[in-house]
Design a protein around this motif. Structure first.
Motif, PDB file in Angstrom:
ATOM      1  N   GLY A  43       0.833  -1.199   0.000  1.00 63.53           N
ATOM      2  CA  GLY A  43       0.000   0.000   0.000  1.00 63.53           C
ATOM      3  C   GLY A  43       0.863   1.242   0.000  1.00 63.53           C
ATOM      4  N   GLU A  44       0.221   2.375   0.083  1.00 66.87           N
ATOM      5  CA  GLU A  44       0.926   3.647   0.093  1.00 66.87           C
ATOM      6  C   GLU A  44       1.112   4.093   1.542  1.00 66.87           C
ATOM      7  N   PHE A  45       2.347   4.407   1.917  1.00 70.08           N
ATOM      8  CA  PHE A  45       2.634   4.857   3.277  1.00 70.08           C
ATOM      9  C   PHE A  45       2.302   6.337   3.405  1.00 70.08           C
ATOM     10  N   LEU A  46       1.521   6.684   4.415  1.00 66.14           N
ATOM     11  CA  LEU A  46       1.311   8.082   4.756  1.00 66.14           C
ATOM     12  C   LEU A  46       2.391   8.546   5.706  1.00 66.14           C
ATOM     13  N   GLN A  81       5.990   6.517   7.594  1.00 65.22           N
ATOM     14  CA  GLN A  81       6.742   5.281   7.810  1.00 65.22           C
ATOM     15  C   GLN A  81       7.761   5.522   8.916  1.00 65.22           C
ATOM     16  N   GLY A  82       7.426   5.076  10.135  1.00 65.97           N
ATOM     17  CA  GLY A  82       8.295   5.275  11.284  1.00 65.97           C
ATOM     18  C   GLY A  82       8.997   4.024  11.756  1.00 65.97           C
ATOM     19  N   ILE A  83       8.640   2.883  11.205  1.00 66.11           N
ATOM     20  CA  ILE A  83       9.289   1.631  11.585  1.00 66.11           C
ATOM     21  C   ILE A  83      10.511   1.448  10.705  1.00 66.11           C
ATOM     22  N   ALA A  84      11.667   1.399  11.345  1.00 66.54           N
ATOM     23  CA  ALA A  84      12.925   1.282  10.596  1.00 66.54           C
ATOM     24  C   ALA A  84      13.059  -0.123  10.034  1.00 66.54           C
ATOM     25  N   ALA A  85      13.443  -0.194   8.799  1.00 68.82           N
ATOM     26  CA  ALA A  85      13.693  -1.478   8.163  1.00 68.82           C
ATOM     27  C   ALA A  85      15.037  -1.440   7.445  1.00 68.82           C
ATOM     28  N   ARG A  86      15.932  -0.616   7.949  1.00 73.29           N
ATOM     29  CA  ARG A  86      17.224  -0.472   7.288  1.00 73.29           C
ATOM     30  C   ARG A  86      18.215  -1.516   7.800  1.00 73.29           C
TER      31      ARG A  86
END
Length: 154
Positions: free
Chosen positions: A86-89, A91-96
């Motif tokens: 979906g489209e993120f309004l 995105q605060g969860i780090a996935a780096r």
């Protein structure tokens, strides 16, 4: 920048190279210390320790733990999604991707690791070899002669 010079110590000591290089490394981390992922280090027993890293969103397959030369390295790399759902309004969860290094003292080894509820727990234990542990030396009284090499060989 470091405000002290260790050069005089290099001239008058032998065998402390690793200690001095560690001090040099610590001097360079004032502003460049990584903050992701957050972690705790706790002492769980006299010789037992636990490092806990918050790695929410990472699976066991996306994490790697490596030990070598008194260092523990924990790496995490997210597999890229082929197509976002979906489209993120926001995105605060780090996935780096990350790499976190820990310097281990002599005789500290990793005994296990587990991933539970988004926390990676790495168990460590310090096992000093028997030959390196302190021991008591018996003291003879003044009338007893110390053993000589010839008496021991016989």
């Amino acid at each position: 920048m470091r405000s002290f010079d260790l050069t005089p110590l290099y001239r008058s000591t032998v065998g402390f190279d690793r200690l001095f290089s560690l001090m040099d490394q610590l001097g360079g981390f004032e502003n460049a210390a990584p903050s992701y992922p957050p972690y705790n280090i706790e002492k769980v027993s006299e010789n037992g320790y636990r490092i806990t890293l918050a790695v929410a969103g990472f699976s066991e397959a996306e994490l790697a733990i490596e030990t070598r030369e008194n260092a523990l390295v924990v790496r995490g790399e997210k597999q890229a999604e082929a197509e976002p759902k979906g489209e993120f309004l926001f995105q605060g969860i780090a996935a780096r991707a990350f790499e976190r290094r820990f310097q281990l003292a002599d005789y500290v080894s990793v005994t296990g690791a587990r991933l539970e509820n988004g926390l990676l727990h790495v168990e460590l234990v310090r096992e000093v070899p028997e030959a390196k542990k302190p021991r008591l030396v018996p003291i003879a009284n003044g009338s007893a002669k110390p053993a000589t090499v010839d008496a021991i060989a016989a």
